[in-house]
Design a protein around this motif. Structure first.
Motif, PDB file in Angstrom:
ATOM      1  N   UNK A   1       1.721   0.292  -2.971  1.00  0.00           N
ATOM      2  CA  UNK A   1       1.676  -0.385  -4.274  1.00  0.00           C
ATOM      3  C   UNK A   1       2.664  -1.555  -4.319  1.00  0.00           C
ATOM      4  N   UNK A   2       3.826  -1.371  -3.659  1.00  0.00           N
ATOM      5  CA  UNK A   2       4.799  -2.469  -3.617  1.00  0.00           C
ATOM      6  C   UNK A   2       4.242  -3.631  -2.796  1.00  0.00           C
ATOM      7  N   UNK A   3       3.644  -3.281  -1.665  1.00  0.00           N
ATOM      8  CA  UNK A   3       3.111  -4.285  -0.744  1.00  0.00           C
ATOM      9  C   UNK A   3       2.096  -5.186  -1.438  1.00  0.00           C
ATOM     10  N   UNK A   4       1.227  -4.567  -2.248  1.00  0.00           N
ATOM     11  CA  UNK A   4       0.177  -5.370  -2.891  1.00  0.00           C
ATOM     12  C   UNK A   4       0.647  -5.935  -4.228  1.00  0.00           C
ATOM     13  N   UNK A   5       1.892  -5.657  -4.602  1.00  0.00           N
ATOM     14  CA  UNK A   5       2.431  -6.196  -5.847  1.00  0.00           C
ATOM     15  C   UNK A   5       1.777  -5.639  -7.091  1.00  0.00           C
ATOM     16  N   UNK A   6       1.477  -4.351  -7.070  1.00  0.00           N
ATOM     17  CA  UNK A   6       0.797  -3.752  -8.220  1.00  0.00           C
ATOM     18  C   UNK A   6       1.776  -3.447  -9.348  1.00  0.00           C
ATOM     19  N   UNK A   7       1.290  -3.561 -10.566  1.00  0.00           N
ATOM     20  CA  UNK A   7       2.044  -3.131 -11.743  1.00  0.00           C
ATOM     21  C   UNK A   7       1.624  -1.693 -12.015  1.00  0.00           C
TER      22      UNK A   7
END
Lengths: 274, 460
Positions: B236-242
């Motif tokens: 989730x961090x890698x794809x920049x998810x909120x």
């Protein structure tokens, strides 16, 4: 006896058979498909469902994939049975001359009777042997023996006797019965004419065959033979169209997240910049 | 009571434990009558059950396709015979053939012994649906054991494991009874671990209002499978998810599905929908849990008491989607040990995850070896339906139930040098396989699929 089996019972049989099946189907329809229990991998169109269900119903796909011997025995049995049933209808209906009715083949009525007779003989024998194999399997295969109820064996023995009598009438010249006699008997029944005096009913084998068939039809709706319909009812539950919702996460832009170096500690990111 | 007349049985929930999940146990004198009453009610509702009761021809094909029977050799563990434990009663009370022909068609009167048989054998079934998959008619014995377990539950008989888990879900929203402070602490600790081990800064937001994505991890990932949750955090961090994890539903599983598909299962569904509304999220992403994903994907639409406004998706589907769109940079050489994939039954036979798991696998490891059979034909790990009982008799049984799986793993040769990986992306599979790979000496380490993704991500 002739009056009972040949004249009265057929009407009772047809009534009980029809009502019994309606009762069972109604009973199934009364319960709902509560949750979606489709089996995956998904079938995504109605034609895929149709292909899957028919390949299971007519080619016994799963038996082929998981047990070849049973597949061979079961498919031969059911295929022969289907032909024997169909043969009874067209054989008596057209007196064996049904193939002559197919336009463009140039089959003479005499040839058609020959073909009809040959096919009847083949399927009669195949059916009997396949039933025998299924019975043999119930007694010899360990796991199958463990799931068998007495009634499972009885059904097979019952069918063996029933088909056996049919084969006797076909193969033993002394007991042979002409198509015409049966056709006249059936039409008389349909027209509610008396049949008791017909010569046909003097054949012990015919009377026995007729009685066994009628008992079978009466018990049919209340027995496991209903699997003919049950199979479609079950497939209707577990093989349906399902399409996964489209994937994709809201407000996610991987490229810019990577550009921003998300997750990479500051020190490293700074190094990267330099 | 681990055994009853020679049958193994899991330890039961006490009366107090049953009351906690709102069931008043029925006394032994009226148990048989009540069983018939409940059976009569439920048979009129579920067509899948009625057809299983009325259409089996006893061809026996299911026998050698069931890992439970293959492992134990017990005739009652043959799927059709397992269903017969209830079918014999069904025939006797609800069919003409059973009433008229009795023993001939295998009908039998209800008794306490029969109810005890149900308890023993319905809790040896993994509800893996392999029998439905191979049955020429598609008869689903899983539907029979679902209903068998439901009847037992209403009678007041449930395993301690299931009942206490159900109570924990109602109390805190996860199976392991982990309260919010524990969740937050564990996640902080995990963030540190991720930084130490992978050099990546990850935050695990809890109950963050206005998040786009609500991630539902398996609660076992907090304690037993940390790398799965760490992998999800990294993804989730890698794809920049909120994204956020809701503290009131830190559970991808739903044990209600396995013993009480009425209150216990529905209660947790409603809990999920409540928190989704409170946090104002846009999409729910599910973590690694086999039965839980089936319960969510296939059952929420019919269990929810109000319209479900959020699309539900599995993290594998999302990862595979991004891999196919070439948006993730993954380095398979970071996972260079030989890997084999155990297909969780609920994924491949009930949720259609078959292909996507392989998309991920092929992108994340260098040496992937398929088991035989695999995909929808795969055999269960032997722990399916959470029959993860630890009392000695049941534990010994679990070793037998995993025999087929052990043979399959061994045949791939991944553990030959003692350093293979058995990827089993489901919490129940993991819980079953952690001890079982030791018992069967398979030389493999059990891991989730997101574990491998997390490790393979290329950050710079």
């Amino acid at each position: 006896m002739k009056l009972l089996i040949g004249q009265i019972l057929p009407y009772i049989t047809v009534t009980l058979f029809t009502l019994g099946i309606l009762y069972r189907l109604g009973r199934w329809a009364g319960a709902r498909i509560v949750h979606n229990i489709t089996l995956s991998p998904w079938l995504q169109t109605n034609s895929q469902v149709a292909i899957r269900v028919s390949s299971e119903a007519f080619l016994f796909r799963n038996l082929f994939r998981f047990d070849r011997a049973l597949w061979a025995g079961a498919l031969l049995m059911h295929f022969a049975l289907l032909n024997v049933l169909g043969g009874h209808i067209v054989g008596f209906g057209f007196l064996g001359e049904q193939f002559a009715l197919i336009p463009g083949l140039g089959i003479t009525p005499e040839l058609s009777r020959e073909i009809s007779g040959l096919l009847g003989s083949i399927f009669g024998i195949v059916l009997w042997i396949a039933l025998l194999y299924l019975l043999y399997r119930r007694f010899t295969k360990e796991a199958v023996k463990m799931v068998t109820e007495p009634s499972d064996n009885l059904w097979l023995i019952y069918l063996l006797v029933l088909v056996g009598i049919g084969n006797i009438m076909r193969f033993v010249p002394g007991y042979h019965i002409e198509y015409e006699l049966v056709r006249d008997y059936i039409s008389a029944l349909i027209l509610f004419h008396p049949v008791v005096d017909m010569d046909l009913l003097n054949s012990v084998f015919f009377l026995a065959h007729l009685l066994l068939v009628q008992i079978l039809l009466i018990v049919f709706p209340f027995s496991k033979l209903m699997h003919v319909f049950g199979m479609f009812a079950e497939r209707y539950i577990v093989n349906r169209v399902y399409n996964d919702p489209a994937p994709g996460l809201p407000n996610v832009d991987v490229a810019s997240a990577r550009k921003a170096g998300l997750g990479v500690p500051d020190g490293d990111a700074a190094e990267e910049e330099v | 009571m681990p055994e009853y007349k020679g049958m193994v049985q899991p330890t039961r929930a006490s009366v107090a434990e049953m009351r906690k999940i709102h069931i008043e146990p029925v006394s032994d004198e009226i148990k048989p009558d009540k069983a018939i009453e409940f059976l009569d009610q439920i048979r009129k509702k579920f067509r899948s059950f009625v057809i299983a009761m009325e259409s089996c021809t006893k061809c026996g094909l299911c026998a050698e396709n069931c890992h439970t029977y293959l492992g134990t050799g017990d005739p009652n563990n043959i799927p059709t015979n397992r269903a017969e434990l209830i079918r014999k009663i069904y025939k006797r009370y609800f069919t003409l053939e059973g009433r008229w022909f009795g023993k001939l068609v295998g009908a039998e009167d209800i008794s306490l012994d029969v109810i005890e048989q149900w308890y023993s054998y319905f809790y040896q079934c993994s509800q893996c649906r392999r029998c439905a998959h191979v049955c020429p008619f598609g008869i689903d014995t899983c539907e029979v054991t679902f209903i068998g377990r439901q009847l037992l539950h209403w009678l007041g008989i449930s395993p301690k494991l299931h009942a206490t888990t159900g109570a924990a879900m109602e109390k805190v929203g996860n199976h392991t009874a982990l309260p919010k402070p524990g969740i937050v602490d564990t996640l902080e600790f995990m963030a540190e671990e991720v930084l130490d081990e992978f050099g990546v800064e990850v935050e695990f937001p809890v109950d963050k209002p206005g998040s786009d994505i609500m991630y539902i991890p398996s609660s076992a990932d907090f304690l037993l499978n940390p790398y799965t949750l760490m992998g999800a955090g990294m993804f989730f961090t890698y794809i920049g998810a909120n994204w956020t994890i809701p503290s009131t539903v830190t559970e991808a599983g739903n044990f209600g599905f396995l013993f009480d598909q009425y209150w216990t299962q529905r209660g947790n569904v409603m809990r999920l929908l409540n928190v989704a509304q409170e946090l104002g999220i846009k999409k729910i992403v599910w973590g690694e849990c086999g039965h839980g994903w089936r319960a969510a994907k296939m059952y929420i639409p019919t269990l929810a008491d109000r319209p479900v406004r959020w699309p539900l998706t599995h993290i594998h589907d999302e990862i595979a989607n991004l891999i196919l769109k070439n948006e993730l940079k993954l380095d398979p050489s970071k996972n260079s040990k030989p890997v084999t994939l155990h297909d969780p039954c609920n994924y491949v036979r009930a949720c259609g995850l078959n292909d996507n798991m392989r998309v991920i696998m092929n992108a994340c490891v260098t040496d992937f070896r398929e088991m035989c059979p695999h995909g929808a034909d795969n055999f269960c790990c032997g722990g399916g339906a959470a029959i993860l009982f630890d009392d000695p008799e049941m534990y010994r049984r679990r070793i037998l139930l995993s025999k087929k799986k052990a043979e399959q793993v061994r045949a791939t040769g991944v553990g030959k040098d003692g350093e293979g990986i058995l990827c089993a992306p489901c919490s129940i599979c993991k819980a079953q396989l952690y001890p079982m790979v030791e018992e069967h000496e398979l030389g493999v380490e059990v891991k989730g699929l997101i574990d491998l993704v997390g490790k393979a991500l290329v950050w710079k």
